[in-house]
Design a protein around this motif. Sequence first.
Motif, mmCIF file in Angstrom:
data_model
loop_
_atom_site.group_PDB
_atom_site.id
_atom_site.type_symbol
_atom_site.label_atom_id
_atom_site.label_comp_id
_atom_site.label_asym_id
_atom_site.label_seq_id
_atom_site.Cartn_x
_atom_site.Cartn_y
_atom_site.Cartn_z
ATOM 1 N N LYS A 142 0.818 -1.215 0.000
ATOM 2 C CA LYS A 142 0.000 0.000 0.000
ATOM 3 C C LYS A 142 0.853 1.266 0.000
ATOM 4 C CE LYS A 142 -3.893 2.198 2.351
ATOM 5 N NZ LYS A 142 -4.841 2.138 3.497
ATOM 6 N N ASN A 143 1.887 1.285 0.843
ATOM 7 C CA ASN A 143 2.718 2.484 0.961
ATOM 8 C C ASN A 143 4.163 2.265 0.544
ATOM 9 O OD1 ASN A 143 0.619 4.147 2.116
ATOM 10 N ND2 ASN A 143 0.860 2.943 4.003
ATOM 11 N N LYS A 144 4.425 1.098 -0.077
ATOM 12 C CA LYS A 144 5.805 0.802 -0.426
ATOM 13 C C LYS A 144 5.867 0.005 -1.722
ATOM 14 C CE LYS A 144 9.971 -1.457 1.401
ATOM 15 N NZ LYS A 144 10.541 -2.256 2.518
ATOM 16 N N ILE A 145 6.892 0.281 -2.520
ATOM 17 C CA ILE A 145 7.121 -0.480 -3.743
ATOM 18 C C ILE A 145 8.612 -0.803 -3.825
ATOM 19 C CG2 ILE A 145 7.360 1.623 -5.160
ATOM 20 C CD1 ILE A 145 5.985 0.030 -7.436
ATOM 21 N N LEU A 178 12.121 8.257 -7.968
ATOM 22 C CA LEU A 178 11.080 7.238 -8.038
ATOM 23 C C LEU A 178 10.029 7.434 -6.948
ATOM 24 C CD1 LEU A 178 13.244 4.051 -8.816
ATOM 25 C CD2 LEU A 178 11.697 5.231 -10.373
ATOM 26 N N GLU A 179 10.445 7.863 -5.772
ATOM 27 C CA GLU A 179 9.488 8.108 -4.686
ATOM 28 C C GLU A 179 8.534 9.240 -5.030
ATOM 29 O OE1 GLU A 179 11.918 8.581 -1.178
ATOM 30 O OE2 GLU A 179 11.697 6.446 -0.668
ATOM 31 N N ILE A 180 9.059 10.270 -5.694
ATOM 32 C CA ILE A 180 8.192 11.370 -6.139
ATOM 33 C C ILE A 180 7.244 10.880 -7.242
ATOM 34 C CG2 ILE A 180 8.170 13.607 -7.315
ATOM 35 C CD1 ILE A 180 10.911 14.152 -5.950
ATOM 36 N N LEU A 181 7.776 10.068 -8.160
ATOM 37 C CA LEU A 181 6.987 9.576 -9.285
ATOM 38 C C LEU A 181 5.833 8.691 -8.827
ATOM 39 C CD1 LEU A 181 6.690 9.262 -12.404
ATOM 40 C CD2 LEU A 181 8.235 7.304 -12.241
ATOM 41 N N PHE A 182 6.083 7.794 -7.878
ATOM 42 C CA PHE A 182 5.064 6.829 -7.462
ATOM 43 C C PHE A 182 4.324 7.229 -6.192
ATOM 44 C CE2 PHE A 182 7.968 4.266 -10.070
ATOM 45 C CZ PHE A 182 7.058 3.710 -10.955
#
Length: 479
Positions: A34-37, A54-58
Amino acid sequence: MKKNNYISITPETQQAITIQQAWHYLIIPKFIEKNKISFYSGIENINNGVLEELEILFGKNVELVQQDEEIIKRTLIKYYRKNDHGLGKKLNAIDLKPGDDFLSNLIVDAKCLGSSDIHIEVFEARCRVRIRIDGNLIERYVINKLDYPSLINKIKINANLDIAEKRLPQDGRIFFDIENSKIDIRVSVLPTLYGEKIVLRLLNKDTANIDIHQLGFSDEELNSYFESIRKPNGIVLISGPTGSGKTTTLYATLKILNKEKTNILTIEDPIEYTLEGVNQVQLKESIGLNFPTALRTFLRQDPDVIMVGEIRDSDTAQIAIRAALTGHLVLSTIHTNSAWGTISRLFDMGIAPYLIAGTLNTSVAQRLVRLLCNNCKRQEVFKNSYLPLNYRSQRSIFHYYVPVGCQECYFTGYKGRKAIYEVISIDHELSEIIRRNHSEATSLLKEKNIKSLSENAFELLEKGLTSVEEVYPILLNNF
């Protein structure tokens, strides 16, 4: 990890990112929460501060797990095939979300991958999309079950179908236009236990690349076939299962026959190719326009050549025979396992033996066989136990090739397909056998050196062009 040195991922995981994102960042999704990829990534990404981007993108916490870059690239080639066809440059929607044009992207994706069919299916706990490439279905996407009804309705609206009718099968058509590329799609809706299943058949409208010399006929088979289509009257029948390339062979034939002096009429279901100079008619059973009705009208249209999409029943067969008897060349397809099996099929339809003997020019059977990738196929020792129990070859082979998988073939082990044929020209001797209502002619066919499908399939195996798995079903039907 598989022995092929790529990462095996599920369709659900694959859908976490788009093709463009995967290749731009050289990342492979490992798992999504939910909060992590989490992504597999090369050491260069980890050291170059891509994590924050990537954190900003997703909009989630991102974890990068180091993996060999060669393995990353192999996995990208297998699961995130690039679009090399000039279609859908903006193809980046994978998840079904409000506002995303998933249907358009799905169609373009399938077209770019060379797919012939899209299967959209619903089950108790999940919905999936599979596409058929080189004759095999592969799972491409997983759809949220809550979004499934809206996708079905969108397809129905585009195909002019009744969105309120969910209990009966429906058939329709979508003419899809994107970036100046037109795609004709046949839509079939089938009610199943958990909802409606839809199959989209992508029809190839372009005949420019169809060349009868490139389909798979040997020189001897092609010369025999040409002799039959040069006759001013008679019937040429092509048999084989669905998806064996019968229509492509018919249109390659029509391209040769398509002259200014020749009036060509076709009745098809559906019209899979368009050919300038040929008068094509789409079957419409709902209003009474079926094969027999169209054929009766064709005979009053002064035709030279008539092409019937398929001989399905006795009525169609009878009228096709009549058309051939009255001086027309008739081309059609029929469902049988072999070229000689076509004769028995016509007997079963109630056609008199003397009519078949007097009108049938040539019977052709064909199959499509996947070809091994020349870049990665591997030679192994052959054992006769690999062949069907009832198959007896005149020749022995000691080595054969097996599929491996590499970047060139997207790790499938196969690259392209080839048609194999069985061509029986009905000469005086064979005509006499038919006239006497004899259904067995194996010994005479062998005397005439007519190669069966199984012999042609075995020859491909012998030459190392295909695998045992590909030819095994054909060898089972050895005459």
